[in-house]
Design a protein around this motif. Sequence first.
Motif, mmCIF file in Angstrom:
data_model
loop_
_atom_site.group_PDB
_atom_site.id
_atom_site.type_symbol
_atom_site.label_atom_id
_atom_site.label_comp_id
_atom_site.label_asym_id
_atom_site.label_seq_id
_atom_site.Cartn_x
_atom_site.Cartn_y
_atom_site.Cartn_z
ATOM 1 N N UNK A 1 1.014 -1.142 -0.023
ATOM 2 C CA UNK A 1 -0.063 -0.042 -0.157
ATOM 3 C C UNK A 1 0.850 1.153 0.031
ATOM 4 N N UNK A 2 2.214 1.187 0.625
ATOM 5 C CA UNK A 2 2.952 2.489 0.657
ATOM 6 C C UNK A 2 3.677 2.641 -0.637
ATOM 7 N N UNK A 3 4.158 3.726 -0.929
ATOM 8 C CA UNK A 3 4.791 4.242 -2.230
ATOM 9 C C UNK A 3 6.079 3.316 -2.472
ATOM 10 N N UNK A 4 6.677 2.811 -1.310
ATOM 11 C CA UNK A 4 7.919 1.883 -1.756
ATOM 12 C C UNK A 4 8.031 0.613 -0.808
ATOM 13 N N UNK A 5 8.678 -0.259 -1.092
ATOM 14 C CA UNK A 5 9.277 -1.243 -0.248
ATOM 15 C C UNK A 5 9.780 -0.838 1.164
ATOM 16 N N UNK A 6 9.729 -1.528 2.012
ATOM 17 C CA UNK A 6 10.570 -1.204 3.455
ATOM 18 C C UNK A 6 10.432 0.059 3.930
ATOM 19 N N UNK A 7 8.986 0.379 4.100
ATOM 20 C CA UNK A 7 8.936 1.904 4.604
ATOM 21 C C UNK A 7 9.669 1.891 6.007
ATOM 22 N N UNK A 8 10.187 3.051 6.055
ATOM 23 C CA UNK A 8 10.953 3.172 7.189
ATOM 24 C C UNK A 8 12.561 3.299 7.201
ATOM 25 N N UNK A 9 12.878 2.463 5.941
ATOM 26 C CA UNK A 9 14.325 2.160 5.932
ATOM 27 C C UNK A 9 14.819 3.283 5.120
ATOM 28 N N UNK B 1 16.040 1.000 0.234
ATOM 29 C CA UNK B 1 14.831 0.614 -0.544
ATOM 30 C C UNK B 1 15.320 0.589 -1.839
ATOM 31 N N UNK B 2 16.057 1.622 -2.448
ATOM 32 C CA UNK B 2 16.523 1.554 -3.908
ATOM 33 C C UNK B 2 17.153 -0.096 -4.058
ATOM 34 N N UNK B 3 17.764 -0.434 -3.220
ATOM 35 C CA UNK B 3 18.749 -1.725 -3.448
ATOM 36 C C UNK B 3 17.917 -2.817 -3.716
ATOM 37 N N UNK B 4 16.798 -2.776 -2.545
ATOM 38 C CA UNK B 4 15.717 -3.963 -2.657
ATOM 39 C C UNK B 4 14.706 -3.903 -3.759
ATOM 40 N N UNK B 5 14.407 -2.632 -4.010
ATOM 41 C CA UNK B 5 13.515 -2.377 -5.267
ATOM 42 C C UNK B 5 14.228 -3.124 -6.565
ATOM 43 N N UNK B 6 15.403 -2.589 -6.839
ATOM 44 C CA UNK B 6 16.112 -3.051 -7.995
ATOM 45 C C UNK B 6 16.429 -4.616 -7.803
ATOM 46 N N UNK C 1 20.292 -3.016 5.358
ATOM 47 C CA UNK C 1 20.023 -2.525 6.600
ATOM 48 C C UNK C 1 21.024 -1.558 7.206
ATOM 49 N N UNK C 2 21.202 -1.592 8.522
ATOM 50 C CA UNK C 2 21.977 -0.732 9.383
ATOM 51 C C UNK C 2 22.419 -1.248 10.747
ATOM 52 N N UNK C 3 23.625 -1.652 10.688
ATOM 53 C CA UNK C 3 24.099 -2.199 12.061
ATOM 54 C C UNK C 3 25.126 -1.142 12.672
ATOM 55 N N UNK C 4 24.743 -1.068 13.762
ATOM 56 C CA UNK C 4 25.501 0.035 14.930
ATOM 57 C C UNK C 4 25.741 1.457 13.868
ATOM 58 N N UNK C 5 24.765 1.921 13.352
ATOM 59 C CA UNK C 5 24.877 3.123 12.601
ATOM 60 C C UNK C 5 25.333 2.958 11.181
ATOM 61 N N UNK C 6 26.125 1.838 10.720
ATOM 62 C CA UNK C 6 26.512 1.729 9.435
ATOM 63 C C UNK C 6 25.488 1.025 8.296
ATOM 64 N N UNK C 7 25.177 1.645 7.033
ATOM 65 C CA UNK C 7 24.339 1.142 6.182
ATOM 66 C C UNK C 7 24.970 0.146 5.466
ATOM 67 N N UNK C 8 24.456 -0.966 5.554
ATOM 68 C CA UNK C 8 25.017 -2.281 4.764
ATOM 69 C C UNK C 8 23.899 -2.812 3.746
#
Length: 401
Positions: free
Chosen positions: A199-207, A212-217, A356-363
Motif C-alpha cells: 500500500x505504501x509508495x515503496x518497499x521497506x517503509x522506514x528504511x 529501498x533502492x537496493x531492494x527494489x532493484x 539494513x543498518x548495524x551500529x549506525x553503518x548502512x550495509x
Amino acid sequence: MGKPKIVILGGGYGGLIASRKLEKMLKNGEAEVTLVNKHEYHYIATQLHKTGAGTAADDKITMNIPDLLKTNKVTFKKATVESVDCEKRQVGLQNGEKLSYDYLLIALGFDVNTFGIPGIEEHAFKIKSFKTTKAIYHHIIKQFDAYKEDKDPSRLTFAVAGAGFTGVELVGELIEAIPALCKKFDVPVEKTRIVNIEASPSVLPGFDKEAIDFTTKFVKKNGVELMTSTKILEYNAISIKLDNGSEVPSRTLIWSGGVRGNVILESLGLPLNRGRIEVDQYLRVAGTENIYCIGDAAYFKKNETSSLPPTAQVAIQQAETCAPNLVAAIRGEAQKAFEYHHKGTVASIGTMAAVGKVFGFKISGLFAAFMKQVIEARYLFVLGGPSLVLKQFAKTSKPYH
Ligand code: FAD
C-alpha cells in the motif's frame, strides 16, 4: 509461607530468554518457575519466512524447549493459555487446569493484523507461527502438483501482501524457492509469477533510501512484479481485487501486512493500548504489582504517541531486564527501569543479499546477508551458549527442494 510461584506465558524470544536468565539468577529452591507454551518446541520466528518457502529444514527453525532449559529451576508445561484471573492469581488453561501464580510474566507474542479486509482472514495465509507458516509451503507444493493436471495459471501466481520487513524477507526466499520447485515439478519457470503488493509508495517503509533502492532493484531484477501504492480490497481464494480496478488471479496470497498483540490479550482484562498490554518503565503491567509483560504483547511507550516496535531485539532486551526485576521483586529489592538500545536492523532478501543498518553503518548485498547470519547466531548464543550455535549450524538436514 511456600516458595513464590512465577508463571511465564509464552516460550518465544521473550519467555525463553527470561526463563534462561531466571535459571541463572535464582538460588536453588528460591522460587517455583513454570514456563507455559502451546507447543513443546520453540520456533525462531525471525526465520519463519524460510519455513513458508521451504528453504530451511524444520530442525533448523525449531528447537525442543525442555532441551533448552538447563536446570530444574524452571518447569516446562505444554499447554494453551485461555484466561488470566488477576484477582485469584490464576491462569486458566485450555485443558481445564488452573495454574496459581504470585508473579506472572506475559510473553504471548503477536497476531497478524488483517485490518478487516474482506476475505483475508478466511483465505490468505499468515506468517504467525511455525504451524501456519508450514501450511504455506504445503499449499505451494499442492499448487505445483495441481498445475500439472489443470494448467490453471492462478496456481503458479504467488502473491505476497506487504513489502515491509517480513514481506520482503518472504519474497527473497520465494525468488530462490520457486525456480527450484519448477525444476522438481518440471514446470517452465516462465509460467510462474511472484507478485508483491504494498500500500505504501515503496518497499521497506522506514528504511533508508539506499536500502529501498537496493531492494527494489534486486527484486525486480529477479522477476518479482512489485506493485507499490496499491491496496488490496478483497480476496476470494482465487483472485485478489486491487484498488486500481484490476485483479490478480492467484490461489496463494500470503498476508504480511502488519502485526498486533496476540488476540488473547483482549480477554485478560488488563489495560490495552492498540491491542498490546501497557507496561510501566519496569515492564510491569500498568496498575499491577505482580504482573509483567514483554515482547510483542507489550506496549512500552517510546514517547507520548508511539511505542517500541514489535521486534525480537526488543523482546530479548526486555527479557534481560524483566528476569532480574522478577528476582528483585521476590527478594524485596529495587526494580530496574528498562532502557532500549537499538543495535540495528537487517532484512534478508534470500540467502545472498540483505539490507539494513548495524551500529549506525548502512550495509547491503552479500556482506549484509553475512551480518544477518551473525545476528541469528548471536541469538542462539544468548539462548544456549556456543554449544547451541554449533549444534544448530551442524545440523545437516536439507530444505525441501
Ligand atoms: P513470540 O516469539 O511470538 O513468542 C510467543 C510464544 O507464545 C510462541 O511460542 C507461541 O507459540 C506462544 N503462544 C501464543 N499464544 C499462546 C497461548 N494461548 N498459550 C500458550 N502459548 C502461546 N524481529 C527482529 O528483531 N529482527 C528480525 O530480523 C525479525 N524478522 C522477522 C521475520 C519474520 C518472518 C517474522 C514473523 C518476525 C520477525 N521479527 C524480527 C519479529 C520477531 O519475530 C518478534 O518480534 C518476536 O518473535 C517477538 O517475541 P515474543 O517473545 O514477544 O513473541
